[in-house]
Design a protein around this motif. Structure first.
Motif, PDB file in Angstrom:
ATOM      1  N   HIS A 154       0.773  -1.198   0.448  1.00 28.26           N
ATOM      2  CA  HIS A 154      -0.422   0.297  -0.381  1.00 28.26           C
ATOM      3  C   HIS A 154       1.148   1.014   0.608  1.00 28.26           C
ATOM      4  O   HIS A 154       1.668   1.402   0.990  1.00 28.26           O
ATOM      5  CB  HIS A 154      -1.019  -0.157   1.206  1.00 28.26           C
ATOM      6  N   ALA A 155       0.866   1.817  -1.128  1.00 30.18           N
ATOM      7  CA  ALA A 155       2.031   3.581  -1.151  1.00 30.18           C
ATOM      8  C   ALA A 155       0.619   4.209  -0.746  1.00 30.18           C
ATOM      9  O   ALA A 155      -0.100   4.415  -1.557  1.00 30.18           O
ATOM     10  CB  ALA A 155       2.600   3.440  -2.470  1.00 30.18           C
ATOM     11  N   LEU A 156       1.337   5.573  -0.948  1.00 27.37           N
ATOM     12  CA  LEU A 156       0.671   6.511  -0.737  1.00 27.37           C
ATOM     13  C   LEU A 156       1.439   7.576  -1.816  1.00 27.37           C
ATOM     14  O   LEU A 156       2.467   7.989  -1.274  1.00 27.37           O
ATOM     15  CB  LEU A 156       0.384   7.441   0.811  1.00 27.37           C
ATOM     16  N   ALA A 157       0.359   8.175  -2.620  1.00 30.77           N
ATOM     17  CA  ALA A 157       1.044   9.697  -3.460  1.00 30.77           C
ATOM     18  C   ALA A 157       0.760  10.830  -2.760  1.00 30.77           C
ATOM     19  O   ALA A 157      -0.895  10.642  -3.144  1.00 30.77           O
ATOM     20  CB  ALA A 157       0.904   9.151  -4.438  1.00 30.77           C
ATOM     21  N   SER A 158       1.441  11.585  -2.933  1.00 25.49           N
ATOM     22  CA  SER A 158       0.572  13.048  -2.561  1.00 25.49           C
ATOM     23  C   SER A 158       1.353  14.125  -3.237  1.00 25.49           C
ATOM     24  O   SER A 158       2.265  14.141  -4.186  1.00 25.49           O
ATOM     25  CB  SER A 158       1.202  13.267  -1.402  1.00 25.49           C
ATOM     26  N   THR A 159       0.629  15.439  -3.435  1.00 25.08           N
ATOM     27  CA  THR A 159       0.782  16.193  -4.306  1.00 25.08           C
ATOM     28  C   THR A 159       1.110  17.115  -3.076  1.00 25.08           C
ATOM     29  O   THR A 159       1.719  17.723  -3.988  1.00 25.08           O
ATOM     30  CB  THR A 159      -0.422  16.701  -5.022  1.00 25.08           C
ATOM     31  N   GLY A 160       1.620  17.300  -2.233  1.00 22.73           N
ATOM     32  CA  GLY A 160       2.331  18.068  -1.073  1.00 22.73           C
ATOM     33  C   GLY A 160       2.433  17.696   0.252  1.00 22.73           C
ATOM     34  O   GLY A 160       1.941  16.313   0.608  1.00 22.73           O
ATOM     35  N   ALA A 161       2.975  18.563   0.911  1.00 23.50           N
ATOM     36  CA  ALA A 161       2.643  17.375   2.424  1.00 23.50           C
ATOM     37  C   ALA A 161       1.320  18.065   2.988  1.00 23.50           C
ATOM     38  O   ALA A 161       1.341  17.518   4.487  1.00 23.50           O
ATOM     39  CB  ALA A 161       4.205  19.051   3.065  1.00 23.50           C
ATOM     40  N   THR A 162       0.612  18.834   3.036  1.00 24.24           N
ATOM     41  CA  THR A 162      -0.421  19.093   3.488  1.00 24.24           C
ATOM     42  C   THR A 162      -1.200  17.743   3.102  1.00 24.24           C
ATOM     43  O   THR A 162      -1.562  16.829   4.216  1.00 24.24           O
ATOM     44  CB  THR A 162      -1.248  19.469   3.543  1.00 24.24           C
ATOM     45  N   SER A 163      -1.103  17.292   2.443  1.00 22.89           N
ATOM     46  CA  SER A 163      -2.165  16.296   1.565  1.00 22.89           C
ATOM     47  C   SER A 163      -1.039  14.897   2.204  1.00 22.89           C
ATOM     48  O   SER A 163      -2.230  13.969   2.984  1.00 22.89           O
ATOM     49  CB  SER A 163      -2.026  16.234   0.663  1.00 22.89           C
TER      50      SER A 163
END
Length: 358
Positions: free
Chosen positions: A204-213
């Protein structure tokens, strides 16, 4: 720093090139030939570049030289750092042996180009250093210790901790030259993050657009650091690589505006390369039972969301997930999308139905 070629191009030189120059100079001193300053090296594509030494020292059985890194116009955390090489004789037949000095990390996880237990000195810099040493003596049995004073603190600003490089920076570079920051560099770092995640059994990986998300999603998911991918604006770079190198489950977390672009089919979410489609958002608002008129007339994505409310965020999450699945082109990856507001709250989500694999 390196002596610049003529012209206005503000490129710079990699830590690998700096380490090579420092190592060559130190080896000349170790052989009793004095200091080579400036010291010229040959880059992988054949360019010859001269570097000025900023520190030199030697004693019985050792020699040290340092080069100050100039990254040009690239926003590199190592710009201005000292790259130091200390060389000592090695046992006969040992060849060139690499050591991590102060501020250079050790590889602790599989999936990188260097195996666990080795100094984080990448293959091309190793080859460059071996080649520079061979110019002075071949064969050579010598220990090469590379250090970057202060590198441990600088490494906290990089991906190294989550990639499994502990204690400092990596010695990097494939051409020896740092070009001003490019999309390709970021996408390559995403790809290496996926490689490390897969090599360490991440499901399970997490891809985020930025630090807050990322922080909002991690507060819910609690994934290990090496399962987090700094996608930034490069949804396409992430999804196309996962198409060929799948991870069973993917959570995409981002702000409403970024995910509204993904929902509309954009795979590059940078403001200079894609824009929020307010007509598209108005259509989603209408389908969700909201008044589309103020959404179509909105100046910003936040204004559109303020007019339409949570139902529009829900619709964006669903459509962004659909766009991600389309980009994955049938790869066996379950996808979840989390929409995060500017305050760090998850305001909408869409996920694969239980028991279904995309």
């Amino acid at each position: 720093m390196a002596r610049k070629p003529d012209g206005d191009l503000r490129h710079g030189y990699t830590t690998g090139a700096c380490a090579t120059a420092a190592a060559k100079a130190a080896y000349g001193a170790l052989l009793g030939r004095g200091w080579i300053n400036p010291v010229s090296i040959v880059l992988p594509r054949g360019e010859v570049v001269a570097f000025d030494l900023v520190e030199t020292a030697f004693g019985e059985g050792w020699a040290t030289a340092s080069v100050q890194k100039d990254a040009g116009d690239d926003p590199d955390v190592t710009h201005g750092a000292l790259v130091r090489a200390t060389l000592r004789p090695a046992a006969p037949g040992a060849g060139v042996v690499f050591r991590a000095g102060e501020g250079v990390g050790m590889v602790t996880k599989p999936g990188l180009m260097i195996p666990p237990g080795e100094p984080a000195i990448n293959p091309v810099p190793r080859d460059m250093i071996r080649g520079a040493i061979a110019e002075l003596q071949h064969p050579a049995d010598v220990e090469v210790e590379i250090a970057i004073p202060g590198g441990a603190a600088l490494a906290e600003k990089t991906w190294n901790p989550r990639l499994g490089v502990e204690g400092g920076l990596s010695i990097l570079g494939t051409t020896g030259i740092v070009r001003p920051y490019s999309c390709a560099a970021w996408i390559a770092s995403i790809h290496r993050g996926i490689d490390v995640a897969r090599a360490n059994g991440v499901t399970h990986a997490l891809a985020s657009t930025g630090a807050t998300s990322e922080a909002a999603a991690q507060a819910r998911l609690g994934l290990p650091a090496h399962a987090s991918l700094d996608m930034g604006d490069f949804a396409g770079g992430l999804l196309k690589y996962l198409r060929r190198h799948p991870i069973p489950r993917l959570t995409i977390a981002g702000g409403f505006a970024k995910l509204a672009k993904l929902a509309a089919g954009a795979l590059d979410l940078h403001s200079g390369r894609s824009q929020v489609d307010f007509a598209f958002l108005a259509g989603l608002a209408r389908d969700a039972g909201c008044n589309p008129v103020p959404v179509a007339a909105a100046n910003t994505a936040k204004e559109a969301l303020d007019h339409a409310g949570p139902r529009l965020a829900d619709a964006v999450a669903v459509r962004a997930r659909a766009a991600a699945l389309e980009a994955l082109a049938g790869a066996r990856v379950e996808v979840e999308v989390l929409v995060v507001d500017r305050g760090g709250r998850i305001v909408a989500e869409a996920r694969t139905p239980l028991g279904h694999t995309a």
